[in-house]
Design an enzyme around this catalytic site. Structure first.
Site, PDB file in Angstrom:
ATOM      1  CD  GLN A 106      99.488  31.616 -19.938  1.00  0.00           C
ATOM      2  OE1 GLN A 106      99.040  32.532 -19.266  1.00  0.00           O
ATOM      3  NE2 GLN A 106      98.813  30.499 -20.185  1.00  0.00           N
ATOM      4  CE1 TYR A 177      92.813  38.144 -21.015  1.00  0.00           C
ATOM      5  CE2 TYR A 177      93.452  35.848 -20.830  1.00  0.00           C
ATOM      6  CZ  TYR A 177      92.918  36.981 -20.267  1.00  0.00           C
ATOM      7  OH  TYR A 177      92.484  36.967 -18.964  1.00  0.00           O
ATOM      8  NE  ARG A 224      95.481  27.296 -20.510  1.00  0.00           N
ATOM      9  CZ  ARG A 224      94.929  27.694 -19.377  1.00  0.00           C
ATOM     10  NH1 ARG A 224      94.870  28.978 -19.068  1.00  0.00           N
ATOM     11  NH2 ARG A 224      94.433  26.822 -18.530  1.00  0.00           N
ATOM     12  CB  CYS A 346      89.394  21.790  -6.047  1.00  0.00           C
ATOM     13  SG  CYS A 346      88.556  23.108  -6.966  1.00  0.00           S
ATOM     14  CB  CYS A 349      83.222  26.676  -3.806  1.00  0.00           C
ATOM     15  SG  CYS A 349      84.775  27.354  -3.168  1.00  0.00           S
ATOM     16  CB  CYS A 352      90.029  30.732  -6.020  1.00  0.00           C
ATOM     17  SG  CYS A 352      89.177  29.723  -7.261  1.00  0.00           S
ATOM     18  CB  CYS A 365      91.938  28.010  -1.626  1.00  0.00           C
ATOM     19  SG  CYS A 365      91.064  26.422  -1.583  1.00  0.00           S
ATOM     20  CD  GLU A 416      77.303  20.813  15.743  1.00  0.00           C
ATOM     21  OE1 GLU A 416      76.054  20.941  15.716  1.00  0.00           O
ATOM     22  OE2 GLU A 416      78.096  21.739  15.447  1.00  0.00           O
ATOM     23  CE  LYS A 434      75.972  25.093  -3.225  1.00  0.00           C
ATOM     24  NZ  LYS A 434      75.581  26.215  -2.334  1.00  0.00           N
TER      25      LYS A 434
END
Length: 670
Positions: A106, A177, A224, A346, A349, A352, A365, A416, A434
């Site tokens: 890219q 951009y 893109r 994923c 959240c 990253c 991550c 636990e 969430k």
């Protein structure tokens, strides 16, 4: 493959004359793993190789700047301007292609989105005198000679990319951009041949496409674009349905359909957790229908069934996975094998984003601590294999640590004190919007069920337990934190609850009737804000009291999530925000005395008060372990408060450190 679980997703595709083995694409993401002078590094090669080996059909290598002196957008962004840089790219291409994927480069120029401290004269360039990415300073309009020079720079970079062996090239014409800033009336106010109407705004992208086509010959060229900038005076999907066919006519073989503008609608470019799965697909479908060429759809596609349906139904021809491949490089291989439940999910959240945008930050991550550290060896117990390892605390850090210790070769126990695993992950997943965090919780449960970790629930470990039988070689303390007790008169009264306990599910709903009296939540941090939103969803009227100004609500939350959370709070008719105030007294009947920053006071009759003033590490067990001289390591909130990813990364570093003492030592040949 009639019995394949996702037959459309794993069909091959011929783009121009290049065969791509399946329809999965790695979306280009800034890794910040490059060198400060724009060269490819071993860390970067290892990062991409792992995603290629994971079965991804095409890897689009992150944005590579065509002119670093005027266009670098990140401190360790790749550039491709010199033959000296070809060797690193050759090694990167070889790593990708030898693992079975197609390597695509890219090309980008930051334009107004370039970082000032990286530029030769400290002044970003743009089509017109417009604000930079910070919004505080202006970018300088390019003159005609500069426009021509940048066209040539794109072409020259493409030539170097061909010499490096890239099989396809993508132009980054999205997110604000340089290429898209010429296209968009939001940033292009010129009246010469490079602007003034839509046709003239297209001249720069057209010329770049033509020059790059000249450089790459018969290789595929991808553009893109942002299908909608979600910005007043910016480009809309209706505009892009007109513009996209003109890009195709200029020489583009495929379109990579993204969304948003980086500094006015960043929550569309990188969506928060609340965004629905597959919400962008109608946009890629419209661009596909308008152009008749293959399109790649990207964003909020997390599961193979969503990707399969998109290909089958004609929303897209290929699916780009960004953050999902940070979480699980093996996403494609697992989907192909029908192992959907083995995919590390994923959850959007955006850990990253937070860690890579920090000073000296790099890609990472929350759930996969190896992301960005692919050159690390896997932890190995070595001479301590089979020895006893005890993890105390079944939150995300504790569960991750137990799995890694077991994989390393220790006989691992996970204790636990509650009847269920999850710890702080349960509380984090409880508020509205969430629920994706439950994906990760369920994944960890499944991984533990498949492992040999001995899980002990309702287990309150003490020193006698740890010293009974074989003394542990390792004790990992992941017990989380305890609430900070506030010096408030009446804080222990019957009307008062701990907000964290509500989020943990200890009381699914407040034991008070929904009626005229509001519930007061004390604390303007992330926990307090989320508790207020949860209570309002249950039907309660809520007063959210914060000692700080309203603009500082949830100030420690991840920035993209924080923006949408604050907007929801301010627009919620059931939530009233009382900022710059503190509680002085809570009566047994729920009457609260507030002291305001200006020195005045007021009273409020409530049905209940929930305290959300943070948590701190509980060191009681730690002190006993140290006194008994047991080998203990503290991770997660038991060490210091943080996010889910902080706890998981703590676990990774701890296990690596514990195994480092048994790693074989070798002299260096030189």
């Amino acid at each position: 493959m009639p019995d394949a679980p996702y037959p459309h997703l794993f069909q091959d595709l011929v783009l121009r004359n290049l065969r791509i083995p399946n329809r999965t694409v790695m979306a280009p993401m800034s890794t910040n793993l490059g060198s400060t002078d724009g060269f490819v590094t071993p860390e970067q090669i290892a990062f991409y190789r792992e995603r290629a080996a994971g079965g991804t059909g095409m890897i689009i290598v992150e944005f590579c700047c065509v002119e670093g002196a005027t266009g670098r957008s990140e401190h360790r962004q790749l550039t491709l301007e010199s033959p000296a840089q070809i060797a690193g790219h050759q090694r990167l291409v070889e790593a990708i292609t030898s693992a079975g994927a197609v390597a695509c480069l890219q090309l980008q120029h930051g334009g107004r989105g370039a970082k000032r401290d990286l530029l030769a004269d400290g002044l970003p360039i743009a089509p017109s005198d417009v604000a930079t990415r910070s919004g505080r300073l202006m970018a300088r309009a390019m003159d005609d000679a500069e426009v021509e020079r940048l066209i040539e720079a794109f072409g020259r970079a493409a030539e170097l990319g061909v010499q490096a062996g890239y099989q396809a090239v993508e132009l980054h014409g999205a997110h604000g951009y340089l290429l898209t800033s010429f296209l968009s009336p939001y940033s292009n106010q010129r009246t010469d041949r490079w602007g003034g109407d839509e046709e003239r705004r297209l001249n720069f992208p057209r010329r770049v496409i033509q020059r790059v086509r000249q450089s790459i010959g018969d290789r595929p060229l991808i553009f893109r674009l942002s299908a909608d900038e979600f910005t007043p005076e910016g480009l809309s999907i209706d505009d892009m349905e007109r513009i996209a066919p003109k890009l195709v006519a200029a020489g583009v073989d495929a379109l990579h359909v993204s969304i948003g503008l980086g500094w006015t609608s960043f929550d569309k470019v990188v969506e928060p957790m609340s965004t629905p799965e597959g919400w962008r697909l109608p946009y890629s479908r419209r661009i596909r229908a308008a152009t008749g060429i293959p399109v790649i759809s990207v964003g909020q596609i997390r599961w193979p069934e969503t990707a399969e349906r998109a290909i089958r139904d004609g929303d897209a021809d290929m699916i780009a996975l960004g953050r999902p491949l940070l979480a699980d490089p093996e996403w494609a291989n697992k989907a192909r094998r029908g192992e959907r439940d083995c995919i590390r999910p994923c959850t959007s959240c955006n850990y990253c984003v937070a860690i890579s945008s920090a000073a000296d930050g790099a890609i990472g991550c929350a759930e996969n601590p190896r992301t960005g550290h692919e050159l690390d060896s896997l932890p190995d117990a070595g001479s301590r294999r089979g020895q006893r390892a005890v993890v105390i605390g079944g939150g995300p850090g504790g569960m991750a640590a137990a799995l890694m210790l077991q994989q390393a070769g220790f006989a691992t126990e996970l204790h636990e004190s509650r009847s269920v695993l999850g710890g702080g992950l349960i509380a984090s997943a409880a508020p509205p919007f969430k629920d994706k965090l439950t994906w990760y919780l369920d994944y960890l449960h499944r991984q533990l069920e498949r492992s040999e970790v001995a899980v002990r629930l309702d287990s309150r470990v003490d020193l006698a337990d740890l010293t009974r039988g074989e003394t542990p070689a390792i004790v990992l303390l992941a017990t989380g934190g305890q609430p900070i007790r506030m010096p408030i008169e009446g804080a222990d009264g019957p009307a008062v609850r701990d907000a964290y306990e509500l989020l943990m599910g200890d009381s699914a709903r407040l034991p008070v009737e929904i009626g005229e009296r509001p519930v007061l939540v004390y604390g303007g941090g992330e926990t307090g804000c989320e508790t207020a939103e949860l209570l309002s969803e249950q039907g309660h009227e809520v007063v959210l009291v914060s000692r700080s100004p309203a603009e500082q609500l949830a100030r420690s939350a991840e920035m993209i999530y924080r923006g949408v959370l604050k907007r929801r709070l301010l627009e919620n008719p059931r939530i009233r925000i009382q900022d710059n105030a503190s509680i002085e007294r809570i009566d047994d009947d729920g009457r609260v005395l507030l002291r305001h920053q200006d020195g005045s006071s007021s009273e409020l009759q409530t049905s209940a008060v929930l305290i959300a003033q943070g948590r701190r590490p509980d060191e009681s067990l730690l002190r006993g372990l140290l006194e008994a001289q047991l080998p203990v390591t503290v991770i997660g909130d038991a060490r210091r408060g943080g996010r889910i990813g902080d706890a998981v990364h703590d676990a990774y570093r701890a296990v690596h450190s514990l195994c480092s003492g048994t790693a074989p030592l070798r002299p260096l040949a030189c």
